[in-house]
Design an enzyme around this catalytic site. Structure first.
Site, short mmCIF file in Angstrom:
data_model
loop_
_atom_site.label_atom_id
_atom_site.label_comp_id
_atom_site.label_asym_id
_atom_site.label_seq_id
_atom_site.Cartn_x
_atom_site.Cartn_y
_atom_site.Cartn_z
N PRO A 31 43.62 34.88 34.52
CA PRO A 31 42.77 35.54 35.19
C PRO A 31 42.72 35.46 37.05
CG PRO A 31 41.30 34.31 34.05
CD PRO A 31 42.54 34.07 33.31
N THR B 109 41.74 37.75 40.00
CA THR B 109 40.96 38.97 40.49
C THR B 109 42.03 39.39 41.53
OG1 THR B 109 39.49 37.91 40.35
CG2 THR B 109 39.50 39.46 43.48
N TYR C 124 30.47 32.21 37.67
CA TYR C 124 29.75 33.55 37.12
C TYR C 124 28.64 33.73 36.55
CZ TYR C 124 33.54 34.26 40.20
OH TYR C 124 34.57 34.88 40.85
N GLY D 197 48.74 30.83 36.87
CA GLY D 197 48.29 31.76 37.55
C GLY D 197 49.21 32.19 38.56
#
Length: 358
Positions: A24, A26, A180, A312
């Site tokens: 993942p 952003t 988070y 990534g």
């Protein structure tokens, strides 16, 4: 290189054609309301040759957003947008898992349509600054969630997971890493609550376990993964893990009976802890060694430390990463200036090996 990477594997109920997954990342390219677009669908479909795509962090509720123009999965419009992405990835032969990310205190009102104060386990200001439309700004002191609001947030994750499946995703990943919200509940430095979600280790892991339980109950454990970052200092915004050797084994023992599809570890470099967690986890292990080359990652599969390895920036810059690795071809270098926000540049315009050869 060993052929281990190219051996099919099934994680939970999700069959994968190979053992290389896109981590993942952003990218901040949704609409202002968090709706995925045709450009997002193209981006993910380009990378569908990876065994699994784990999407960028996607807010399960409006208060879960911390960065500008990140996607959500809590409205009908969000579901329709993610349907475009899922359909495009499936048409290209890939598998898609939506990562559910509630940022908690790592937020700024200027980055959200509602402009509300961020929420968190406790009203403790995070260290560091956040990008906003007007430049870098300090993150404000968050508002402490009430006990009832914590329970409601667990339900937000449940509802968002159902929405992701309704959009056609193959599963969801709960973001419990990198400072988070789920991660914030684990650490005493961000969680000084006096109710059942704070204080003792059992209480601090309660939110993570309740979220995982709710999501697995809603969509099936075989379609539910969770990401953790033991000993990894990335993006902790001043948080310190008091004792990861105590915290994470305790958390995994509580999660193991759920029989989730997978655990995704953002490795922090502690090999002893990694081996301990591998031994405690009963199902598939996804492992991300940031900065490691492909040969090193493949060895983690050969040794049994991982069932799947995630990458990534390599996947970001190489839509045809699998083909390039198999051909022992050079890899594109990521353009750091275009990672966050923008349009097609640095997003869908990275060249494939076939295009370069032509």
């Amino acid at each position: 290189m060993s052929n281990t990477l190219w051996t099919p594997v099934t994680i939970g109920e999700i069959p994968l054609a190979n053992r290389l997954a896109m981590a993942p990342m952003t990218r901040s390219r949704s609409t202002a309301d968090g709706v995925p677009t045709e450009l997002n669908a193209q981006y993910y479909a380009q990378r569908a040759s990876n065994g699994l795509i784990i999407t960028e962090g996607t807010q399960p509720c409006a208060d879960g957003q911390g960065y500008p123009v990140t996607p959500g999965i809590h409205t009908d419009e969000h579901i329709a947008g993610w349907r475009k992405v899922a359909d495009a990835v499936h048409a290209a032969g890939g598998r898609l898992v939506v990562q559910l990310m509630h940022v908690g205190r790592v937020a700024h009102p200027d980055n959200t349509p509602h402009h509300r104060q961020p929420v968190a386990p406790s009203a403790i200001k995070p260290a560091g600054e956040l990008f906003t439309a007007t430049g870098l700004q300090e993150m404000p002191v968050p508002r402490e969630l009430t006990t009832a609001e914590v329970a409601a947030t667990v339900q937000d994750f449940r509802t968002a997971a159902a929405a992701a499946i309704a959009a056609g995703a193959d599963g969801v990943e709960i973001h419990g890493a990198n400072g988070y919200l789920v991660n914030q509940f684990l650490f005493a430095g961000a969680n000084q609550r006096t109710d059942q979600y704070g204080g003792s280790l059992d209480n601090r892991i309660r939110f993570a376990v309740e979220v995982a339980t709710a999501v697995a109950d809603e969509i099936g454990a075989g379609r539910t993964g969770i990401r953790l970052s033991p000993g990894n200092p990335f993006q902790l915004n001043g948080l310190i893990e008091e004792d990861p050797h105590e915290l994470y084994p305790h958390l995994l023992r509580a999660l193991a009976p759920l029989n989730l599809a997978y655990l995704h570890l953002a490795h922090g470099g502690d090999e002893e802890l990694l081996a301990t967690l591998r031994g405690l986890w009963p199902t598939a292990m996804l492992l991300n060694r940031a900065g490691a080359d492909i040969a090193t990652r493949a060895k983690d599969i050969e040794s049994g430390l991982a069932d799947v390895v995630t990458v990534g920036s390599m996947a970001l810059a190489n839509p045809d990463l699998i083909a390039r690795i198999q051909a022992d071809a050079p890899l594109n270098t990521p353009d750091r200036a275009t990672i966050y926000a923008g349009g097609a540049a640095g997003y869908t315009d990275y060249p494939t090996l076939a295009a370069e050869t032509a």
